[in-house]
Motif scaffolding. Structure first.
Motif, PDB file in Angstrom:
ATOM      1  N   THR A  60       0.828  -1.207   0.000  1.00 33.38           N
ATOM      2  CA  THR A  60       0.000   0.000   0.000  1.00 33.38           C
ATOM      3  C   THR A  60       0.861   1.256   0.000  1.00 33.38           C
ATOM      4  OG1 THR A  60      -1.759  -1.159   1.201  1.00 33.38           O
ATOM      5  CG2 THR A  60      -1.802   1.246   1.245  1.00 33.38           C
ATOM      6  N   SER A  61       1.925   1.244   0.783  1.00 36.62           N
ATOM      7  CA  SER A  61       2.803   2.406   0.871  1.00 36.62           C
ATOM      8  C   SER A  61       3.438   2.724  -0.478  1.00 36.62           C
ATOM      9  CB  SER A  61       3.891   2.144   1.921  1.00 36.62           C
ATOM     10  OG  SER A  61       4.800   3.227   1.969  1.00 36.62           O
ATOM     11  N   ILE A  62       3.877   1.692  -1.184  1.00 38.83           N
ATOM     12  CA  ILE A  62       4.540   1.900  -2.480  1.00 38.83           C
ATOM     13  C   ILE A  62       3.570   2.457  -3.519  1.00 38.83           C
ATOM     14  CG2 ILE A  62       5.600   0.701  -4.437  1.00 38.83           C
ATOM     15  CD1 ILE A  62       6.882  -1.203  -2.364  1.00 38.83           C
ATOM     16  N   PHE A  63       2.391   1.853  -3.625  1.00 39.85           N
ATOM     17  CA  PHE A  63       1.453   2.259  -4.670  1.00 39.85           C
ATOM     18  C   PHE A  63       0.723   3.557  -4.346  1.00 39.85           C
ATOM     19  CE2 PHE A  63       2.198  -1.997  -6.183  1.00 39.85           C
ATOM     20  CZ  PHE A  63       2.072  -1.862  -7.558  1.00 39.85           C
ATOM     21  N   GLY A  65       2.326   5.917  -2.596  1.00 40.33           N
ATOM     22  CA  GLY A  65       3.389   6.911  -2.479  1.00 40.33           C
ATOM     23  C   GLY A  65       4.065   7.275  -3.782  1.00 40.33           C
ATOM     24  N   THR A  66       3.653   6.655  -4.876  1.00 38.54           N
ATOM     25  CA  THR A  66       4.237   6.974  -6.189  1.00 38.54           C
ATOM     26  C   THR A  66       3.125   7.347  -7.166  1.00 38.54           C
ATOM     27  OG1 THR A  66       4.190   4.610  -6.793  1.00 38.54           O
ATOM     28  CG2 THR A  66       6.242   5.476  -5.893  1.00 38.54           C
ATOM     29  N   PRO A  67       3.419   8.201  -8.159  1.00 38.43           N
ATOM     30  CA  PRO A  67       2.384   8.638  -9.103  1.00 38.43           C
ATOM     31  C   PRO A  67       1.842   7.480  -9.949  1.00 38.43           C
ATOM     32  CG  PRO A  67       4.314  10.063  -9.198  1.00 38.43           C
ATOM     33  CD  PRO A  67       4.707   8.864  -8.393  1.00 38.43           C
ATOM     34  N   LEU A  68       0.561   7.523 -10.223  1.00 35.28           N
ATOM     35  CA  LEU A  68      -0.065   6.489 -11.053  1.00 35.28           C
ATOM     36  C   LEU A  68       0.532   6.464 -12.448  1.00 35.28           C
ATOM     37  CD1 LEU A  68      -2.156   4.335 -11.652  1.00 35.28           C
ATOM     38  CD2 LEU A  68      -3.878   6.136 -11.941  1.00 35.28           C
ATOM     39  N   VAL A  69       0.835   7.640 -12.995  1.00 37.31           N
ATOM     40  CA  VAL A  69       1.400   7.691 -14.343  1.00 37.31           C
ATOM     41  C   VAL A  69       2.775   7.016 -14.373  1.00 37.31           C
ATOM     42  CG1 VAL A  69       2.492   9.961 -14.040  1.00 37.31           C
ATOM     43  CG2 VAL A  69       1.821   9.187 -16.332  1.00 37.31           C
ATOM     44  N   LEU A  70       3.533   7.111 -13.273  1.00 40.44           N
ATOM     45  CA  LEU A  70       4.826   6.427 -13.187  1.00 40.44           C
ATOM     46  C   LEU A  70       4.627   4.912 -13.186  1.00 40.44           C
ATOM     47  CD1 LEU A  70       7.898   6.332 -12.678  1.00 40.44           C
ATOM     48  CD2 LEU A  70       7.386   6.527 -10.232  1.00 40.44           C
ATOM     49  N   GLN A  71       3.655   4.435 -12.427  1.00 40.44           N
ATOM     50  CA  GLN A  71       3.358   3.000 -12.381  1.00 40.44           C
ATOM     51  C   GLN A  71       2.935   2.488 -13.759  1.00 40.44           C
ATOM     52  OE1 GLN A  71       0.389   2.781  -9.287  1.00 40.44           O
ATOM     53  NE2 GLN A  71       1.660   3.997  -7.909  1.00 40.44           N
ATOM     54  N   LEU A  72       2.121   3.289 -14.446  1.00 41.94           N
ATOM     55  CA  LEU A  72       1.674   2.922 -15.791  1.00 41.94           C
ATOM     56  C   LEU A  72       2.854   2.802 -16.750  1.00 41.94           C
ATOM     57  CD1 LEU A  72      -0.582   2.531 -17.918  1.00 41.94           C
ATOM     58  CD2 LEU A  72      -0.633   5.028 -18.160  1.00 41.94           C
TER      59      LEU A  72
END
Length: 220
Positions: A60-63, A65-72
């Protein structure tokens, strides 16, 4: 002086509207997967096993704490380097949104579970109800009823955030409106149309959420 001409993009509006189905498919599938993942994570967070608590909290902390566009972009552009296979844009969109949504939903559901009267759990344990059956038949239904507005807000946020899939070439509402703007060298009008579409979608979802909430309250 404003130089707007909506007449020239009228023939392209049906093309932009075709993106609604793409957006809804991504949001619905990602929302469903994120909800399932959220339930699993929330149960891990309230588990008596510390390592499971830690893993769920770290996820939960990772997802969150980072931008959704970065994850995408990590999933889409990084997949060839990590797996040797180029994941499709649609798949990358669903996967990234589901993983991200699951982190937020898990916190919502966890709060809902903890808000259920402890007497419910104590009564079920006194009657010898197995933990899994107690959570599924007694605790979770009550928790979901209490957190429905928060879940709807998350789904609405997911609908708006889905616009970032245009960055990886998914033919959603935003991508199509941008293409129309490039065709006529005029971006304001088609983007305004896209904004109106998103607004109407959000309003419809809001009304559906309120109707569902009223129905659930009436069923008490």
């Amino acid at each position: 002086m404003m130089n707007l001409d909506f007449k020239q993009i009228i023939p392209s509006i049906p093309y932009i509207l075709q993106g609604i189905s793409v957006t809804l498919e991504i949001v619905l599938l990602a929302g469903l997967l994120g909800f399932i993942l959220g339930i699993i994570l929330s149960l891990l967070k309230i588990s008596s096993i510390n390592i499971l608590n830690w893993l769920a909290d770290a996820y939960t902390s990772i997802f969150r704490g980072t931008p959704l566009v970065l994850q995408l972009m990590l999933i889409y552009y990084g997949s060839p380097q990590i797996t040797g296979y180029q994941i499709q844009p649609y798949t990358a969109a669903v996967l990234s949104f589901a993983l991200n949504s699951g982190a937020y939903v898990s916190e919502i559901i966890r709060a809902g579970i903890l808000a259920v009267d402890k007497g419910q759990r104590e009564a079920a344990m006194a009657l010898g109800v197995p933990y899994r059956k107690m959570m599924w038949d007694i605790i979770l239904p009550q928790a979901l009823k209490n957190i429905l507005p928060a879940l709807m807000n998350e789904f609405i946020s997911l609908t708006k955030e889905s616009a970032i899939v245009t960055t990886i070439g998914v033919m959603d509402i935003m991508r199509r409106s941008y293409q129309v703007g490039a065709k006529y060298y005029s971006f304001f009008e088609p983007l305004l149309v896209a904004g109106l579409i998103y607004y109407l979608m959000v309003m419809i979802l809001t009304l559906l959420g309120k109707a569902l909430e009223r129905r659930m309250r009436q069923g008490d």
